[in-house]
Design a protein around this motif. Structure first.
Motif, PDB file in Angstrom:
ATOM      1  N   UNK A   8       0.808  -1.214   0.000  1.00 36.89           N
ATOM      2  CA  UNK A   8       0.000   0.000   0.000  1.00 36.89           C
ATOM      3  C   UNK A   8       0.847   1.272   0.000  1.00 36.89           C
ATOM      4  N   UNK A   9       2.159   1.161   0.081  1.00 37.88           N
ATOM      5  CA  UNK A   9       3.026   2.332   0.123  1.00 37.88           C
ATOM      6  C   UNK A   9       3.232   2.859  -1.289  1.00 37.88           C
ATOM      7  N   UNK A  10       3.021   4.164  -1.465  1.00 37.96           N
ATOM      8  CA  UNK A  10       3.212   4.812  -2.756  1.00 37.96           C
ATOM      9  C   UNK A  10       4.489   5.652  -2.666  1.00 37.96           C
ATOM     10  N   UNK A  11       5.408   5.420  -3.575  1.00 37.40           N
ATOM     11  CA  UNK A  11       6.652   6.179  -3.614  1.00 37.40           C
ATOM     12  C   UNK A  11       6.456   7.364  -4.554  1.00 37.40           C
ATOM     13  N   UNK A  12       6.207   8.546  -3.981  1.00 37.06           N
ATOM     14  CA  UNK A  12       5.930   9.730  -4.790  1.00 37.06           C
ATOM     15  C   UNK A  12       7.166  10.193  -5.562  1.00 37.06           C
ATOM     16  N   UNK A  13       8.361   9.948  -5.033  1.00 37.02           N
ATOM     17  CA  UNK A  13       9.574  10.309  -5.773  1.00 37.02           C
ATOM     18  C   UNK A  13       9.672   9.507  -7.060  1.00 37.02           C
ATOM     19  N   UNK A  14       9.324   8.231  -6.983  1.00 36.29           N
ATOM     20  CA  UNK A  14       9.359   7.388  -8.170  1.00 36.29           C
ATOM     21  C   UNK A  14       8.356   7.886  -9.203  1.00 36.29           C
ATOM     22  N   UNK A  15       7.160   8.237  -8.753  1.00 36.12           N
ATOM     23  CA  UNK A  15       6.142   8.762  -9.662  1.00 36.12           C
ATOM     24  C   UNK A  15       6.565  10.098 -10.265  1.00 36.12           C
ATOM     25  N   UNK A  16       7.142  10.961  -9.442  1.00 33.26           N
ATOM     26  CA  UNK A  16       7.561  12.287  -9.882  1.00 33.26           C
ATOM     27  C   UNK A  16       8.681  12.195 -10.930  1.00 33.26           C
ATOM     28  N   UNK A  17       9.565  11.201 -10.793  1.00 39.69           N
ATOM     29  CA  UNK A  17      10.723  11.078 -11.678  1.00 39.69           C
ATOM     30  C   UNK A  17      10.494  10.125 -12.844  1.00 39.69           C
ATOM     31  N   UNK A  18       9.277   9.596 -12.963  1.00 33.10           N
ATOM     32  CA  UNK A  18       8.973   8.673 -14.049  1.00 33.10           C
ATOM     33  C   UNK A  18       8.909   9.430 -15.380  1.00 33.10           C
ATOM     34  N   UNK A  19       9.491   8.864 -16.400  1.00 38.83           N
ATOM     35  CA  UNK A  19       9.478   9.470 -17.735  1.00 38.83           C
ATOM     36  C   UNK A  19       8.198   9.056 -18.455  1.00 38.83           C
ATOM     37  N   UNK A  20       7.335  10.028 -18.719  1.00 38.31           N
ATOM     38  CA  UNK A  20       6.086   9.771 -19.437  1.00 38.31           C
ATOM     39  C   UNK A  20       6.300  10.011 -20.925  1.00 38.31           C
ATOM     40  N   UNK A  21       5.441   9.425 -21.756  1.00 38.68           N
ATOM     41  CA  UNK A  21       5.557   9.561 -23.209  1.00 38.68           C
ATOM     42  C   UNK A  21       5.596  11.027 -23.635  1.00 38.68           C
ATOM     43  N   UNK A  22       4.737  11.832 -23.039  1.00 35.63           N
ATOM     44  CA  UNK A  22       4.678  13.258 -23.381  1.00 35.63           C
ATOM     45  C   UNK A  22       6.012  13.935 -23.057  1.00 35.63           C
ATOM     46  N   UNK A  23       6.588  13.616 -21.890  1.00 32.47           N
ATOM     47  CA  UNK A  23       7.883  14.186 -21.504  1.00 32.47           C
ATOM     48  C   UNK A  23       8.972  13.801 -22.499  1.00 32.47           C
ATOM     49  N   UNK A  24       8.939  12.543 -22.907  1.00 34.08           N
ATOM     50  CA  UNK A  24       9.954  12.039 -23.841  1.00 34.08           C
ATOM     51  C   UNK A  24       9.798  12.724 -25.191  1.00 34.08           C
ATOM     52  N   UNK A  25       8.562  12.813 -25.688  1.00 31.19           N
ATOM     53  CA  UNK A  25       8.308  13.470 -26.982  1.00 31.19           C
ATOM     54  C   UNK A  25       8.771  14.924 -26.965  1.00 31.19           C
ATOM     55  N   UNK A  26       8.404  15.654 -25.911  1.00 31.81           N
ATOM     56  CA  UNK A  26       8.770  17.066 -25.808  1.00 31.81           C
ATOM     57  C   UNK A  26      10.282  17.262 -25.741  1.00 31.81           C
TER      58      UNK A  26
END
Length: 191
Positions: A8-26
């Motif tokens: 149940x633990x959510x690692x917000x740093x991991x989510x914040x630093x995840x590379x999304x498709x939009x980020x990669x395209x830009x």
């Protein structure tokens, strides 16, 4: 729902630093524009680096997220980032021992060095083994049939542990003759 609290633990740093498709395209489009400006002489290397930092600030991208975006861009191009990391380690760049901000400068230095000496420089993966007993204190460097025995003292070739190791290794290379180089009474200094 799982009874395990760790699920149940959510690692917000991991989510914040995840590379999304939009980020990669830009970022990919931004880099193409920067490379064009660099190749046409409109931008210097120092300005190139500053532009990337400015892009990171404008888009609230951490160094770790930028690194993840770059890894995903490499994957898109058919490169495996793990292969590149192992090649960089063979050039002396170890990602796990430095802050991410230092990666770019060290990569630039390593690539510049590699480019300067590319005609004579060979990178390869070798294995090493050490023997420290009453007869010897040696490091053994293995590169296929080529074996280097290094020691700050004289090397005792009658050492049973050394000979047992060499016999075992010879079986690994299908009993091909081993080309053994001795590097004894070795001196070392810091430069």
């Amino acid at each position: 729902m799982s009874d395990n609290k760790d699920d149940r633990i959510v690692d917000f740093n991991e989510l914040k630093n995840k590379a999304r498709e939009k980020d990669i395209d830009n970022f990919e489009q931004y880099m193409y524009n920067l490379y064009y400006s660099l190749s046409s002489g409109e931008l210097s290397i120092a300005e190139f680096s500053s532009e990337i930092k400015e892009y990171m600030n404008k888009n609230s991208i951490s160094s770790e997220k930028l690194f993840n975006i770059q890894k995903e861009m490499l994957k898109r191009s058919g490169f495996d980032p793990k292969d590149i990391e192992s090649q960089m380690k063979s050039l002396g760049v170890n990602f796990s021992e430095m802050p991410i901000e230092a990666d770019y400068e060290n990569i630039r230095k390593a690539l510049g060095f590699n480019d300067k000496y590319k005609d004579s420089l060979n990178s390869k993966v070798v294995s090493t083994y050490s023997i420290s007993n009453n007869s010897n204190m040696i490091d053994i460097i293995l590169d296929k049939e080529n074996v280097i025995l290094r020691s700050i003292k004289s090397i005792d070739l009658k050492d049973l542990e050394l000979n047992e190791f060499l016999c075992s290794y010879k079986k690994v290379v299908d009993d091909k003759p081993l080309n053994i180089s001795l590097c004894e009474n070795m001196k070392a200094y810091e430069y």
